[in-house]
Every structure is written in C-alpha cells, then in structure tokens.
Design a protein around this motif. Structure first.
Motif, mmCIF file in Angstrom:
data_model
loop_
_atom_site.group_PDB
_atom_site.id
_atom_site.type_symbol
_atom_site.label_atom_id
_atom_site.label_comp_id
_atom_site.label_asym_id
_atom_site.label_seq_id
_atom_site.Cartn_x
_atom_site.Cartn_y
_atom_site.Cartn_z
ATOM 1 N N GLY A 3 -43.461 -37.050 6.125
ATOM 2 C CA GLY A 3 -43.749 -35.898 7.009
ATOM 3 C C GLY A 3 -45.259 -35.506 6.690
ATOM 4 O O GLY A 3 -46.155 -36.408 6.377
ATOM 5 N N ALA A 4 -45.707 -34.147 6.835
ATOM 6 C CA ALA A 4 -46.975 -33.665 6.251
ATOM 7 C C ALA A 4 -47.238 -34.008 4.654
ATOM 8 O O ALA A 4 -46.276 -34.369 4.154
ATOM 9 N N ASP A 5 -48.492 -33.205 4.221
ATOM 10 C CA ASP A 5 -48.759 -33.514 3.108
ATOM 11 C C ASP A 5 -48.171 -31.990 2.452
ATOM 12 O O ASP A 5 -48.568 -30.982 3.146
ATOM 13 N N TYR A 6 -47.658 -31.839 1.530
ATOM 14 C CA TYR A 6 -47.453 -30.692 0.373
ATOM 15 C C TYR A 6 -48.345 -30.503 -0.623
ATOM 16 O O TYR A 6 -48.231 -31.336 -1.625
ATOM 17 N N LEU A 7 -48.919 -29.668 -0.849
ATOM 18 C CA LEU A 7 -50.095 -29.486 -1.887
ATOM 19 C C LEU A 7 -50.681 -30.791 -2.048
ATOM 20 O O LEU A 7 -50.974 -31.072 -3.329
ATOM 21 N N GLY A 8 -51.118 -31.180 -1.093
ATOM 22 C CA GLY A 8 -51.940 -32.732 -1.141
ATOM 23 C C GLY A 8 -51.105 -34.016 -1.525
ATOM 24 O O GLY A 8 -51.400 -35.271 -1.716
ATOM 25 N N GLU A 9 -49.827 -33.624 -1.620
ATOM 26 C CA GLU A 9 -48.750 -34.847 -1.875
ATOM 27 C C GLU A 9 -47.746 -35.103 -0.703
ATOM 28 O O GLU A 9 -47.424 -34.148 0.130
ATOM 29 N N PRO A 10 -47.457 -36.097 -0.510
ATOM 30 C CA PRO A 10 -46.564 -36.480 0.839
ATOM 31 C C PRO A 10 -45.191 -35.837 0.572
ATOM 32 O O PRO A 10 -44.512 -35.548 -0.323
ATOM 33 N N VAL A 11 -44.577 -35.400 1.775
ATOM 34 C CA VAL A 11 -43.474 -34.765 1.954
ATOM 35 C C VAL A 11 -42.465 -35.821 2.488
ATOM 36 O O VAL A 11 -43.037 -36.711 3.437
ATOM 37 N N ARG A 12 -41.403 -36.196 1.884
ATOM 38 C CA ARG A 12 -40.405 -37.045 2.515
ATOM 39 C C ARG A 12 -39.195 -36.471 3.398
ATOM 40 O O ARG A 12 -38.540 -35.653 2.656
ATOM 41 N N ILE A 13 -39.014 -36.725 4.437
ATOM 42 C CA ILE A 13 -38.098 -36.185 5.424
ATOM 43 C C ILE A 13 -37.066 -37.036 5.789
ATOM 44 O O ILE A 13 -37.305 -38.233 6.041
ATOM 45 N N ALA A 14 -35.708 -36.861 5.369
ATOM 46 C CA ALA A 14 -34.790 -37.936 5.623
ATOM 47 C C ALA A 14 -33.394 -36.997 6.008
ATOM 48 O O ALA A 14 -33.198 -36.066 5.856
ATOM 49 N N PRO A 15 -32.678 -38.154 6.702
ATOM 50 C CA PRO A 15 -31.358 -37.365 6.925
ATOM 51 C C PRO A 15 -30.501 -36.828 5.735
ATOM 52 O O PRO A 15 -30.479 -37.750 4.730
ATOM 53 N N ALA A 16 -29.953 -35.928 5.794
ATOM 54 C CA ALA A 16 -29.225 -35.418 4.648
ATOM 55 C C ALA A 16 -27.876 -36.274 4.335
ATOM 56 O O ALA A 16 -27.394 -37.110 5.360
ATOM 57 N N SER A 17 -27.431 -36.589 3.269
ATOM 58 C CA SER A 17 -26.597 -37.398 2.606
ATOM 59 C C SER A 17 -25.794 -36.519 1.692
ATOM 60 O O SER A 17 -26.074 -35.580 1.167
ATOM 61 N N ALA A 18 -24.782 -37.163 1.137
ATOM 62 C CA ALA A 18 -23.947 -36.701 0.091
ATOM 63 C C ALA A 18 -24.561 -36.241 -1.223
ATOM 64 O O ALA A 18 -24.422 -35.249 -1.646
ATOM 65 N N ALA A 19 -25.750 -37.154 -1.391
ATOM 66 C CA ALA A 19 -26.638 -36.849 -2.632
ATOM 67 C C ALA A 19 -27.378 -35.623 -2.678
ATOM 68 O O ALA A 19 -27.648 -35.018 -3.521
ATOM 69 N N ASP A 20 -27.623 -35.091 -1.359
ATOM 70 C CA ASP A 20 -28.215 -33.900 -1.079
ATOM 71 C C ASP A 20 -27.282 -32.508 -1.003
ATOM 72 O O ASP A 20 -27.942 -31.440 -0.826
ATOM 73 N N ALA A 21 -26.074 -32.796 -0.933
ATOM 74 C CA ALA A 21 -25.067 -31.587 -0.865
ATOM 75 C C ALA A 21 -25.501 -30.235 -1.770
ATOM 76 O O ALA A 21 -25.590 -29.100 -1.219
ATOM 77 N N ALA A 22 -25.892 -30.591 -3.064
ATOM 78 C CA ALA A 22 -25.886 -29.576 -4.101
ATOM 79 C C ALA A 22 -27.417 -28.594 -3.417
ATOM 80 O O ALA A 22 -27.462 -27.519 -3.582
ATOM 81 N N ASP A 23 -28.273 -29.349 -3.467
ATOM 82 C CA ASP A 23 -29.546 -28.936 -3.085
ATOM 83 C C ASP A 23 -29.615 -28.230 -1.517
ATOM 84 O O ASP A 23 -29.796 -27.154 -1.364
ATOM 85 N N TRP A 24 -29.105 -28.916 -0.572
ATOM 86 C CA TRP A 24 -28.635 -28.177 0.649
ATOM 87 C C TRP A 24 -27.853 -27.061 0.632
ATOM 88 O O TRP A 24 -28.012 -26.022 1.270
ATOM 89 N N THR A 25 -26.754 -27.002 -0.035
ATOM 90 C CA THR A 25 -25.906 -25.892 -0.270
ATOM 91 C C THR A 25 -26.636 -24.659 -0.870
ATOM 92 O O THR A 25 -26.632 -23.429 -0.517
ATOM 93 N N ALA A 26 -27.500 -24.938 -1.707
ATOM 94 C CA ALA A 26 -28.562 -23.864 -2.462
ATOM 95 C C ALA A 26 -29.442 -22.959 -1.349
ATOM 96 O O ALA A 26 -29.227 -21.865 -1.485
ATOM 97 N N MET A 27 -29.970 -23.990 -0.807
ATOM 98 C CA MET A 27 -30.859 -23.719 0.295
ATOM 99 C C MET A 27 -29.973 -22.924 1.385
ATOM 100 O O MET A 27 -30.495 -21.892 2.127
ATOM 101 N N ARG A 28 -29.137 -23.227 1.868
ATOM 102 C CA ARG A 28 -28.248 -22.570 2.770
ATOM 103 C C ARG A 28 -27.843 -21.416 2.250
ATOM 104 O O ARG A 28 -27.826 -20.233 3.020
ATOM 105 N N GLY A 29 -27.437 -21.135 1.164
ATOM 106 C CA GLY A 29 -27.083 -19.856 0.461
ATOM 107 C C GLY A 29 -28.081 -18.971 0.483
ATOM 108 O O GLY A 29 -28.019 -17.747 0.725
ATOM 109 N N ALA A 30 -29.432 -19.654 0.211
ATOM 110 C CA ALA A 30 -30.554 -18.482 0.439
ATOM 111 C C ALA A 30 -30.942 -18.246 1.909
ATOM 112 O O ALA A 30 -31.177 -17.018 1.980
#
Length: 158
Positions: A3-30
C-alpha cells in the motif's frame, strides 16, 4: 499487496487470516465497543470460516504491527444513494490513531475498490453516524460523496 508509505515505511495490505484474529478483534473493539464480550471474536471466526461475498483486509507496517482493518461486503439489497445493485459496501474501516493521516485508510480503500471492480460492481457505498464528523471527513477525503442524511425513529407499541 503493498500500500502507501507510513512514516516513510511501506504498508503491507493483505487479506485477513486466522493469524490476524487477535489484532483484528482489538481494532474492531476500538471501532465498535458495543461488540465486546466475544461478539467480535465470534464474527471474525465466521468471516474467516465462511467469507461469502466479503473482503477483509489488515494493514501492517514493516515490523508487522497492525495499523488498521477494512471490511467490505457485497450488498444486494437497496443501498441508500446508489443507482445500481449490487454494490460494494464499506462495513467498517479503522486505523489506530497513531497511524492516521498517513495513507493507511486510502491504501486499504484502493484495494477494496480494485476488488469491487473485479466483482463487476460499479458503486462503492458506506455510511457514518450523523454526529461522527471524523468519519465523514475521512469518507470525503477518500472520494466518497454524501448522498443523504437520515434520522431513524421508533415508537414502542405496548
């Protein structure tokens, strides 16, 4: 997907997977605090198990830290302000406050737009609460145009 650069560093955009569940849950909760108590984890498990006509993306920095998520579905029912059906519908988008204003949401939305076009869709819709000025500003910055405002009412019948 890069994706775009974030603070000068690349951003990786990827389809969500089971490995993302904890982070995804935290962001959904926010984003949606009312879904606490296991609802988000259950819904994520359902989306991962039977995605149907959805796209679920996570954005991460080069250190693999979660920056944001996006959820899009294909809606076949009438969507306010749209002239076609079905349409892609932005069900939710969230970027951690420290990562906002750096193109993370724009990169995820661009991926979602590409996905919607690949599905043969011609419109991309969303909504935001009337009082959420920040969300409305983000939508405008991402190229969405406001189509209408609605106030819902109800009356209890005894």
């Amino acid at each position: 997907m890069d994706g775009a650069d974030y603070l000068g560093e690349p951003v990786r955009i990827a389809p969500a997977s089971a490995a993302d569940a904890a982070d995804w849950t935290a962001m959904r909760g926010a984003l949606w605090p009312s879904g606490a108590g296991g609802d988000h984890a259950r819904e994520i498990a359902e989306l991962l198990g039977e995605p149907g006509e959805t796209l679920n993306l996570l954005a991460r920095d080069e250190d693999n830290q979660a920056l944001g998520f996006l959820e899009v579905s294909i809606r076949h029912d009438y969507v306010n302000g749209c002239k076609t059906s079905p349409v892609a519908f932005l069900e939710g988008i969230f970027v951690w406050p420290a990562a906002r204003g750096r193109g993370v949401a724009r990169a995820m939305v661009a991926e979602a737009e590409d996905w919607a076009r690949q599905q043969g869709l011609r419109e991309f819709a969303s909504d935001a609460p009337v009082q959420n000025d920040g969300s409305q500003a983000m939508h405008a910055a991402l190229g969405f145009e406001e189509t209408q405002r609605v106030v819902f009412f109800r009356k209890r019948l005894a």
